[in-house]
Structures are given as C-alpha cells and as structure tokens.
Design an enzyme around this catalytic site. Structure first.
Site, PDB file in Angstrom:
ATOM      1  N   ARG A 137      -6.850 112.341-110.172  1.00 17.30           N
ATOM      2  CA  ARG A 137      -7.579 112.332-109.011  1.00 17.30           C
ATOM      3  C   ARG A 137      -7.752 110.970-108.545  1.00 17.30           C
ATOM      4  O   ARG A 137      -7.866 110.150-109.321  1.00 17.30           O
ATOM      5  CB  ARG A 137      -8.824 113.347-109.075  1.00 17.30           C
ATOM      6  CG  ARG A 137      -8.561 114.615-109.277  1.00 17.30           C
ATOM      7  CD  ARG A 137     -10.017 115.584-109.248  1.00 17.30           C
ATOM      8  NE  ARG A 137      -9.811 117.001-109.650  1.00 17.30           N
ATOM      9  CZ  ARG A 137     -10.026 117.524-110.965  1.00 17.30           C
ATOM     10  NH1 ARG A 137     -10.073 116.661-111.880  1.00 17.30           N
ATOM     11  NH2 ARG A 137      -9.722 118.709-111.205  1.00 17.30           N
ATOM     12  N   HIS A 167      -3.031 112.203-103.647  1.00 15.11           N
ATOM     13  CA  HIS A 167      -3.139 113.328-104.037  1.00 15.11           C
ATOM     14  C   HIS A 167      -1.577 113.674-104.154  1.00 15.11           C
ATOM     15  O   HIS A 167      -1.233 114.746-104.948  1.00 15.11           O
ATOM     16  CB  HIS A 167      -3.909 114.359-103.325  1.00 15.11           C
ATOM     17  CG  HIS A 167      -4.806 115.142-104.206  1.00 15.11           C
ATOM     18  ND1 HIS A 167      -5.801 114.728-105.171  1.00 15.11           N
ATOM     19  CD2 HIS A 167      -5.044 116.697-104.461  1.00 15.11           C
ATOM     20  CE1 HIS A 167      -6.238 115.500-105.934  1.00 15.11           C
ATOM     21  NE2 HIS A 167      -5.806 116.739-105.529  1.00 15.11           N
ATOM     22  N   TYR A 205       1.638 125.648-108.239  1.00  9.40           N
ATOM     23  CA  TYR A 205       2.599 124.913-108.418  1.00  9.40           C
ATOM     24  C   TYR A 205       3.561 125.777-108.778  1.00  9.40           C
ATOM     25  O   TYR A 205       4.681 125.332-108.874  1.00  9.40           O
ATOM     26  CB  TYR A 205       2.150 123.870-109.516  1.00  9.40           C
ATOM     27  CG  TYR A 205       1.112 122.896-108.930  1.00  9.40           C
ATOM     28  CD1 TYR A 205       1.398 121.861-107.996  1.00  9.40           C
ATOM     29  CD2 TYR A 205      -0.033 122.841-109.368  1.00  9.40           C
ATOM     30  CE1 TYR A 205       0.579 120.999-107.540  1.00  9.40           C
ATOM     31  CE2 TYR A 205      -0.956 121.858-109.142  1.00  9.40           C
ATOM     32  CZ  TYR A 205      -0.739 121.097-108.083  1.00  9.40           C
ATOM     33  OH  TYR A 205      -1.727 120.217-107.675  1.00  9.40           O
ATOM     34  N   ARG A 215      -0.348 113.139-107.435  1.00 13.02           N
ATOM     35  CA  ARG A 215      -0.926 114.225-108.370  1.00 13.02           C
ATOM     36  C   ARG A 215      -0.245 115.365-108.499  1.00 13.02           C
ATOM     37  O   ARG A 215       0.301 115.903-109.252  1.00 13.02           O
ATOM     38  CB  ARG A 215      -2.236 114.259-108.123  1.00 13.02           C
ATOM     39  CG  ARG A 215      -3.200 115.616-109.012  1.00 13.02           C
ATOM     40  CD  ARG A 215      -4.590 115.404-108.626  1.00 13.02           C
ATOM     41  NE  ARG A 215      -5.302 116.841-109.111  1.00 13.02           N
ATOM     42  CZ  ARG A 215      -5.748 116.874-110.253  1.00 13.02           C
ATOM     43  NH1 ARG A 215      -5.637 116.013-111.318  1.00 13.02           N
ATOM     44  NH2 ARG A 215      -6.458 117.805-110.588  1.00 13.02           N
ATOM     45  N   HIS A 232      -7.989 121.724-114.338  1.00 11.06           N
ATOM     46  CA  HIS A 232      -8.616 122.804-113.590  1.00 11.06           C
ATOM     47  C   HIS A 232      -9.203 123.789-114.435  1.00 11.06           C
ATOM     48  O   HIS A 232      -9.017 124.196-115.388  1.00 11.06           O
ATOM     49  CB  HIS A 232      -7.002 123.525-112.970  1.00 11.06           C
ATOM     50  CG  HIS A 232      -6.543 122.813-111.803  1.00 11.06           C
ATOM     51  ND1 HIS A 232      -5.057 123.012-111.535  1.00 11.06           N
ATOM     52  CD2 HIS A 232      -6.896 121.721-111.082  1.00 11.06           C
ATOM     53  CE1 HIS A 232      -4.848 122.200-110.392  1.00 11.06           C
ATOM     54  NE2 HIS A 232      -5.880 121.401-110.182  1.00 11.06           N
ATOM     55  N   LYS A 288     -14.194 116.607-112.377  1.00 11.43           N
ATOM     56  CA  LYS A 288     -15.204 117.264-111.615  1.00 11.43           C
ATOM     57  C   LYS A 288     -16.102 118.015-112.793  1.00 11.43           C
ATOM     58  O   LYS A 288     -15.734 118.480-113.846  1.00 11.43           O
ATOM     59  CB  LYS A 288     -14.406 118.487-110.904  1.00 11.43           C
ATOM     60  CG  LYS A 288     -13.604 118.096-109.679  1.00 11.43           C
ATOM     61  CD  LYS A 288     -13.196 119.021-108.968  1.00 11.43           C
ATOM     62  CE  LYS A 288     -12.452 118.516-107.283  1.00 11.43           C
ATOM     63  NZ  LYS A 288     -11.834 119.599-106.645  1.00 11.43           N
TER      64      LYS A 288
END
Length: 299
Positions: free
Chosen positions: A146, A237, A272, A240, A263, A170
């Site tokens: 990220r 992004h 995806y 990514r 994630h 995150k």
C-alpha cells in the site's frame, strides 16, 4: 409540504451557509422525495415512513440511480428530518436505519503483464530521481505494498540478502513479504544514492534534501512515469492491484494472495477473481475455435 422544504433551504443558505452547488443538490434530491409523496398521496412529512422511502429508493434504483446517488438522497432526507424535528414539525426520521441498494462493486484498474513490463523495463537514466523512482515502482509491483506502507518503510524493515521486507499494514498488523530480484537490484542501486543525501531519518525513500517522501510526492512521480512510459495515468494502488491480479492469475491461490495483500477478510481479495475471469474470458473469445467473434455470423 412545499413550505417546509422552502424553509429548510432558506435555513441551509442563511444559517448553515452551504454553497449554491450543495444547496441545489439538496433541493433537487428532496424535490424528488416530495414528488414521490404527492404521487403516493402522502400529505405531510409526518406521514412519510420507512416503507415509503424503501419504495422510493427501489424505484429510483430501477430508473438507473446509482447507490452513491441514493446514499446522498437519504443523507439529505436525514438532514431535513433533523431540522423538522428541531422545529417541532415531526418527531421521527423515516430514513433512520435505511441503506441504499448495493451497487456493483467497481473492479480495480490494473496493468496487464505487457504494460507492466513496458513501465518497468523502459530504461533508467543515471540520476538520483530516476533510480529512486525505479526502486519505488519495482517494490510496489514486486511486493504489492500500500502507499502508506511504502512511505512508512524504514531501512531496518528491508532484508535484501534474503529478499524480504516487513511492512506495517492496516490495524498496525505486520507482515513479511518477498522482494523480487528486479526490485532487489533496483534497491541495491538506490540505497547508496540515498546515503549521499545525509537522510534525516531511517526512511527508505527520501527526497534530494534527505526528507522522507510523503504520499503526495510519490503519487506525482508515479503519475509522471505513467504518462511518460505508458501514456496513461498511473497511481500507486494500480501497481498493488496489478501485483494481486497477476499473482492470482499465475498461482490460483486466493489464500496466499490474501496473506500477501494483508486483507483481514478474504471477501476483499475475491474482487481479483473477477479480474482473472475477465482475462480468461478474453483469452477464450480470442482463442477458442467455437467462441463467438465480433463481425461473424451465428451458424
């Protein structure tokens, strides 16, 4: 009902001092609700309930209104009823707890493998900025970072000998990612140049003055690289997304891609699989002998 709507718009303009554009949007959205009330024989704002609004939003959705537009309309209704309650005209909010219909999730934009190679193999000028930017591009695509993870990256998080990078994602969760050989080579060229700036901290990516690069600076540099090498806009992004899409396309291992992206929920990663299916459908259409082709008649 009209007079209450007019009074609310006057309140927004004089007391809330909203912009003319915002005021027009509120009036337009609430005007649609008012028109629905008139057709549904709802004679006062006190009589409008959640079932009416469900019917209204469903009809608007069927007529092509996006989920985002409907969310804005419901927000306008909530603001209006907050005003009506404060003025003693109503004692309820029919939009409370109501969500707009979910729209289709937009697929992330990616580069195909040829375009990614075109971007990364375009040749690097022998100067500070070019080598730094190449290292940024290679690392983003190699490891799927990220933007916040890239800008926060410090030297002690890099292990070029073993080809690993530790990032803080995150929720302050750390994960260890592989660094591909091309990215390692680019970083090995960049790091000695970085040292010449007398850096002010341990940031991996710094400016010519030795300051840590911020998100905006990297976005500007990537946009310039995209326009120069590809003739298109490029944002961090996108690399990514390309990393995830190409890895899934090759490995078919959704769980591994989830771990690499950091994630928490595999549903986030599943977007995806739709990109991969689009690629497979394109290959099928162009390669299968019995696939429908444009410009050919059905037999």
């Amino acid at each position: 009902m009209d007079q209450h709507l007019d009074a609310y718009c006057m309140h927004l303009r004089s007391e809330r001092q909203v912009s003319p554009h915002t005021l027009e949007a509120y009036r337009r959205d609430l005007g649609k609700v008012l028109a629905y009330c008139q057709k549904a024989q709802v004679s006062s704002w006190s009589d409008l309930d959640i079932q009416h609004l469900r019917s209204f939003t469903a009809r608007q959705h069927q007529q092509g209104q996006s989920s985002r537009s409907l969310a804005r309309m419901l927000s306008a209704v909530r603001g209006f009823y907050k005003y009506l309650n404060r003025e003693g005209i109503c004692q309820h909010d029919p939009a409370n707890g109501l969500s707009p219909p979910k729209g289709e999730r937009r697929l992330p934009k990616t580069l195909d493998t040829d375009r990614a190679a075109q971007l990364l193999d375009g040749g690097v000028e022998d100067d500070f900025l070019a080598h730094r930017d190449q290292a940024i591009l290679e690392l983003l695509y190699s490891s799927g970072l990220r933007l916040s993870e890239l800008t926060g990256l410090n030297l002690d998080q890099l292990d070029l000998r073993d080809g690993l990078v530790q990032v803080l994602g995150k929720g302050s969760k750390t994960r260890v990612l592989p660094v591909g050989s091309k990215a390692r080579q680019a970083l090995e060229v960049w790091l000695p140049l970085r040292a010449l700036t007398n850096p002010q901290d341990d940031a991996v990516f710094v400016s010519q003055q030795g300051k840590r690069l911020g998100p905006r600076a990297i976005q500007v540099r990537l946009k310039a690289a995209g326009e120069r090498e590809l003739g298109q806009n490029l944002h961090p992004h996108m690399l990514r997304h390309s990393f995830a899409s190409h890895l899934l396309e090759s490995s078919q291992d959704l769980r591994a891609v989830q771990e690499l992206l950091g994630h928490a929920d595999i549903k986030t990663t599943q977007i995806y699989t739709h990109l991969d299916f689009q690629h497979l459908a394109t290959v099928y259409d162009s390669a299968h002998p019995r696939a429908k082709r444009k410009g050919t008649a059905d037999d």
